[in-house]
Scaffold this motif. Structure first.
Motif, mmCIF file in Angstrom:
data_model
loop_
_atom_site.group_PDB
_atom_site.id
_atom_site.type_symbol
_atom_site.label_atom_id
_atom_site.label_comp_id
_atom_site.label_asym_id
_atom_site.label_seq_id
_atom_site.Cartn_x
_atom_site.Cartn_y
_atom_site.Cartn_z
ATOM 1 N N ASP A 38 0.842 -1.185 0.000
ATOM 2 C CA ASP A 38 0.000 0.000 0.000
ATOM 3 C C ASP A 38 0.883 1.243 0.000
ATOM 4 O O ASP A 38 1.787 1.380 0.819
ATOM 5 N N ALA A 39 0.643 2.138 -0.917
ATOM 6 C CA ALA A 39 1.453 3.350 -1.025
ATOM 7 C C ALA A 39 1.369 4.206 0.234
ATOM 8 O O ALA A 39 2.289 4.955 0.546
ATOM 9 N N ASP A 40 0.269 4.094 0.955
ATOM 10 C CA ASP A 40 0.074 4.881 2.173
ATOM 11 C C ASP A 40 0.605 4.169 3.417
ATOM 12 O O ASP A 40 0.380 4.637 4.525
ATOM 13 N N ALA A 41 1.261 3.037 3.229
ATOM 14 C CA ALA A 41 1.721 2.236 4.364
ATOM 15 C C ALA A 41 2.974 2.842 4.974
ATOM 16 O O ALA A 41 4.075 2.322 4.852
ATOM 17 N N THR A 42 2.795 3.967 5.634
ATOM 18 C CA THR A 42 3.905 4.634 6.310
ATOM 19 C C THR A 42 4.295 3.836 7.552
ATOM 20 O O THR A 42 3.540 2.963 8.002
ATOM 21 N N GLN A 43 5.418 4.159 8.104
ATOM 22 C CA GLN A 43 5.850 3.488 9.325
ATOM 23 C C GLN A 43 4.841 3.737 10.448
ATOM 24 O O GLN A 43 4.544 2.847 11.235
ATOM 25 N N LYS A 44 4.281 4.938 10.498
ATOM 26 C CA LYS A 44 3.280 5.271 11.518
ATOM 27 C C LYS A 44 2.039 4.385 11.364
ATOM 28 O O LYS A 44 1.511 3.864 12.342
ATOM 29 N N ALA A 45 1.579 4.195 10.128
ATOM 30 C CA ALA A 45 0.411 3.352 9.879
ATOM 31 C C ALA A 45 0.701 1.906 10.255
ATOM 32 O O ALA A 45 -0.145 1.220 10.837
ATOM 33 N N LYS A 46 1.895 1.442 9.937
ATOM 34 C CA LYS A 46 2.271 0.066 10.290
ATOM 35 C C LYS A 46 2.332 -0.116 11.799
ATOM 36 O O LYS A 46 1.906 -1.152 12.318
ATOM 37 N N GLU A 47 2.831 0.877 12.508
ATOM 38 C CA GLU A 47 2.872 0.809 13.973
ATOM 39 C C GLU A 47 1.464 0.772 14.548
ATOM 40 O O GLU A 47 1.185 0.034 15.493
ATOM 41 N N GLU A 48 0.583 1.586 13.985
ATOM 42 C CA GLU A 48 -0.812 1.569 14.445
ATOM 43 C C GLU A 48 -1.440 0.204 14.203
ATOM 44 O O GLU A 48 -2.133 -0.331 15.072
ATOM 45 N N LEU A 49 -1.195 -0.370 13.038
ATOM 46 C CA LEU A 49 -1.707 -1.710 12.736
ATOM 47 C C LEU A 49 -1.184 -2.737 13.728
ATOM 48 O O LEU A 49 -1.941 -3.560 14.254
ATOM 49 N N LYS A 50 0.104 -2.681 13.998
ATOM 50 C CA LYS A 50 0.714 -3.635 14.928
ATOM 51 C C LYS A 50 0.109 -3.485 16.323
ATOM 52 O O LYS A 50 -0.227 -4.473 16.978
ATOM 53 N N ASN A 51 -0.066 -2.237 16.774
ATOM 54 C CA ASN A 51 -0.629 -1.994 18.104
ATOM 55 C C ASN A 51 -2.075 -2.472 18.194
ATOM 56 O O ASN A 51 -2.467 -3.113 19.170
ATOM 57 N N ARG A 52 -2.861 -2.160 17.188
ATOM 58 C CA ARG A 52 -4.268 -2.581 17.197
ATOM 59 C C ARG A 52 -4.370 -4.110 17.116
ATOM 60 O O ARG A 52 -5.214 -4.710 17.767
ATOM 61 N N PHE A 53 -3.508 -4.731 16.332
ATOM 62 C CA PHE A 53 -3.466 -6.189 16.225
ATOM 63 C C PHE A 53 -3.222 -6.800 17.603
ATOM 64 O O PHE A 53 -3.950 -7.692 18.033
#
Length: 149
Positions: A38-53
């Motif tokens: 995903d072009a919008d898959a910034t490090q911040k977005a990935k961290e949010e995904l990991k935390n929510r997971f």
């Protein structure tokens, strides 16, 4: 990355846990995040995904109990994996994520069910979540009344 896109990626990450040992779940999540295109898959977005997971996993047993209780006659093991994953994510949002309004959680879950579930999935998901949200709201109101007294 939009909230909708984060939710869909989280759904995919959670769906994968149905097919891996508990010991391998974190590794699978990391692999998924590494391979995100995903072009919008910034490090911040990935961290949010990991935390929510991790937050969803932390509440998984409680969430599964609630799903089983409210999906009349269906055990978690008998539910379609797509439906179960959608319910897990939405129940987490309803009960544990104060940033997501219940109506949004339900609507987004129904949209995921339309995309990933079977023909009857949207109605089933909507019915189960509506019951859970209604009871959560009633409990919250009761708690607020008790605090006011």
């Amino acid at each position: 990355m939009t909230r909708k896109r984060i939710r869909e990626n989280l759904y995919i990450m959670l769906f994968q846990i149905n097919f891996h040992d508990e010991t391998d779940v974190e590794n699978q999540a990391e692999l998924y995040l590494e391979r995100m295109e995903d072009a919008d898959a910034t490090q911040k977005a990935k961290e949010e995904l990991k935390n929510r997971f991790r937050q969803v996993l932390a509440h998984a047993s409680e969430i599964d109990e609630i799903i089983e209780e409210k999906s009349q006659g269906w055990t978690v093991s008998r539910l379609a994996k797509a439906d179960l994953t959608i319910l897990r994510l939405a129940v987490f949002e309803i009960l544990y994520d104060e940033e997501v309004p219940n109506g949004v959680a339900i609507n987004e879950a129904v949209e995921l069910a339309k995309k990933y579930g079977g023909d009857k999935s949207p109605g089933f998901v909507n019915g189960v979540l509506a019951t859970i949200a209604k009871e959560a709201k009633a409990k919250e109101e009761k708690d607020n009344e008790e605090e006011a007294e």
